[in-house]
Design an enzyme around this catalytic site. Structure first.
Site, PDB file in Angstrom:
ATOM      1  N   CYS A 197     -47.620 -54.005 -55.787  1.00  0.00           N
ATOM      2  CA  CYS A 197     -48.897 -54.631 -55.438  1.00  0.00           C
ATOM      3  C   CYS A 197     -49.610 -55.252 -56.630  1.00  0.00           C
ATOM      4  O   CYS A 197     -50.264 -56.291 -56.486  1.00  0.00           O
ATOM      5  CB  CYS A 197     -49.763 -53.641 -54.676  1.00  0.00           C
ATOM      6  SG  CYS A 197     -49.032 -53.324 -53.046  1.00  0.00           S
ATOM      7  N   ASP A 231     -55.143 -50.615 -55.312  1.00  0.00           N
ATOM      8  CA  ASP A 231     -54.515 -49.500 -54.565  1.00  0.00           C
ATOM      9  C   ASP A 231     -54.510 -48.140 -55.285  1.00  0.00           C
ATOM     10  O   ASP A 231     -53.483 -47.438 -55.257  1.00  0.00           O
ATOM     11  CB  ASP A 231     -53.068 -49.868 -54.187  1.00  0.00           C
ATOM     12  CG  ASP A 231     -52.986 -51.062 -53.255  1.00  0.00           C
ATOM     13  OD1 ASP A 231     -54.023 -51.663 -52.949  1.00  0.00           O
ATOM     14  OD2 ASP A 231     -51.857 -51.402 -52.850  1.00  0.00           O
ATOM     15  N   LYS A 262     -55.544 -54.484 -46.943  1.00  0.00           N
ATOM     16  CA  LYS A 262     -54.314 -55.279 -46.768  1.00  0.00           C
ATOM     17  C   LYS A 262     -53.235 -54.423 -46.130  1.00  0.00           C
ATOM     18  O   LYS A 262     -53.290 -53.192 -46.228  1.00  0.00           O
ATOM     19  CB  LYS A 262     -53.841 -55.834 -48.117  1.00  0.00           C
ATOM     20  CG  LYS A 262     -53.454 -54.742 -49.090  1.00  0.00           C
ATOM     21  CD  LYS A 262     -53.049 -55.337 -50.411  1.00  0.00           C
ATOM     22  CE  LYS A 262     -52.636 -54.252 -51.378  1.00  0.00           C
ATOM     23  NZ  LYS A 262     -51.467 -53.471 -50.932  1.00  0.00           N
TER      24      LYS A 262
HETATM   25  C1  VGL Z   1     -47.384 -50.510 -52.563  1.00  0.00           C
HETATM   26  C2  VGL Z   1     -45.312 -50.027 -51.750  1.00  0.00           C
HETATM   27  C3  VGL Z   1     -45.764 -50.084 -50.464  1.00  0.00           C
HETATM   28  C4  VGL Z   1     -48.273 -50.728 -53.751  1.00  0.00           C
HETATM   29  C5  VGL Z   1     -47.869 -50.578 -51.265  1.00  0.00           C
HETATM   30  O1  VGL Z   1     -49.500 -50.525 -53.640  1.00  0.00           O
HETATM   31  O2  VGL Z   1     -47.743 -51.119 -54.820  1.00  0.00           O
HETATM   32  N1  VGL Z   1     -46.115 -50.250 -52.789  1.00  0.00           N
HETATM   33  N2  VGL Z   1     -47.055 -50.358 -50.226  1.00  0.00           N
END
Ligand code: VGL
Ligand code: ZN
Length: 205
Positions: free
Chosen positions: A152, A8, A107
């Site tokens: 994540c 991410d 995702k």
């Molecule tokens: C994430 C919060 C919400 C992450 C993704 O990538 O850690 N955190 N969505």
């Protein structure tokens, strides 16, 4: 065989993004160095993308929640997030300085349930293509870095351990949200206790 999983590293989690992680930009050179190393060794590199529809119910405004507070979504505890990583927007793009990665796993695409892990949604109801990709490439050991340490990255690491992979977390390649000040530290401790190796990128290269 070994694979690198880059979690991410998207604009919304970096400086100026809607869910910016403090000092996120500092991991970009680390990520690029490790990506180069894996590419040179002809090892698999895969990136995950948080990829939400605009009506995703983890967004506070879609669930009448307050940002940063915890509620219930699909019978699971759910942190209410600001809108972030909406599919096909600038915020969901990879950080512009991140080296190109060919294999991408999406995702969080189901509006009804959140998905922190690159493998499964938070209820483990559905899986992504990640496990199949790793199996098809005969991967037994993974190296994981990215954003965010306490969400994540942590959930991807814990699922990889449960699935039987040898797991290394590249600590200087991760930064956390830290809704509570020690969240990242606690996440590192939990990953370690459950069997992950916590390493530095210099140990690898
Ligand atoms: C994430 C919060 C919400 C992450 C993704 O990538 O850690 N955190 N969505
Ligand atoms: Zn998200």
């Amino acid at each position: 065989m070994k694979a690198l999983i880059v979690v991410d590293i998207q604009n919304d989690f970096c400086e100026g993004g809607s869910l910016a992680v403090e000092n996120a930009h500092k991991i970009i050179p680390v990520a690029n160095k490790v990506i180069d190393f894996f590419n040179k060794n002809h090892s698999l590199v895969v990136a995950t993308k948080d990829w939400h529809p605009a009506n995703h119910k983890s967004f506070a405004k879609n669930s009448s929640g307050t940002i940063g507070e915890v509620g219930i979504l699909n019978n699971l505890p759910q942190v209410w997030w600001p809108e972030h990583c909406i599919e096909n927007t600038y915020g969901s793009n990879f950080h512009p300085d991140l080296k190109k990665i060919e294999n991408i796993i999406y995702k969080g695409t189901d509006s009804e349930i959140d998905s922190y892990s690159g493998f499964f949604d938070n209820g483990k109801l559905k899986n992504t293509e990640l496990l199949t990709l790793l199996k098809n490439n005969h991967i037994s050991e993974v190296f994981i870095l990215g954003l965010a340490t306490d969400y994540c990255v942590k959930h991807t690491v814990l699922d990889a351990l449960e699935l039987g992979f040898k797991v290394n977390v590249i600590e200087d390649g991760c930064k956390g949200v830290n809704l509570l000040p020690n969240d990242s530290e606690n996440a590192i401790r939990e990953m370690k206790e459950k069997g992950a190796n916590i390493i530095k990128s210099d140990d690898l290269i």
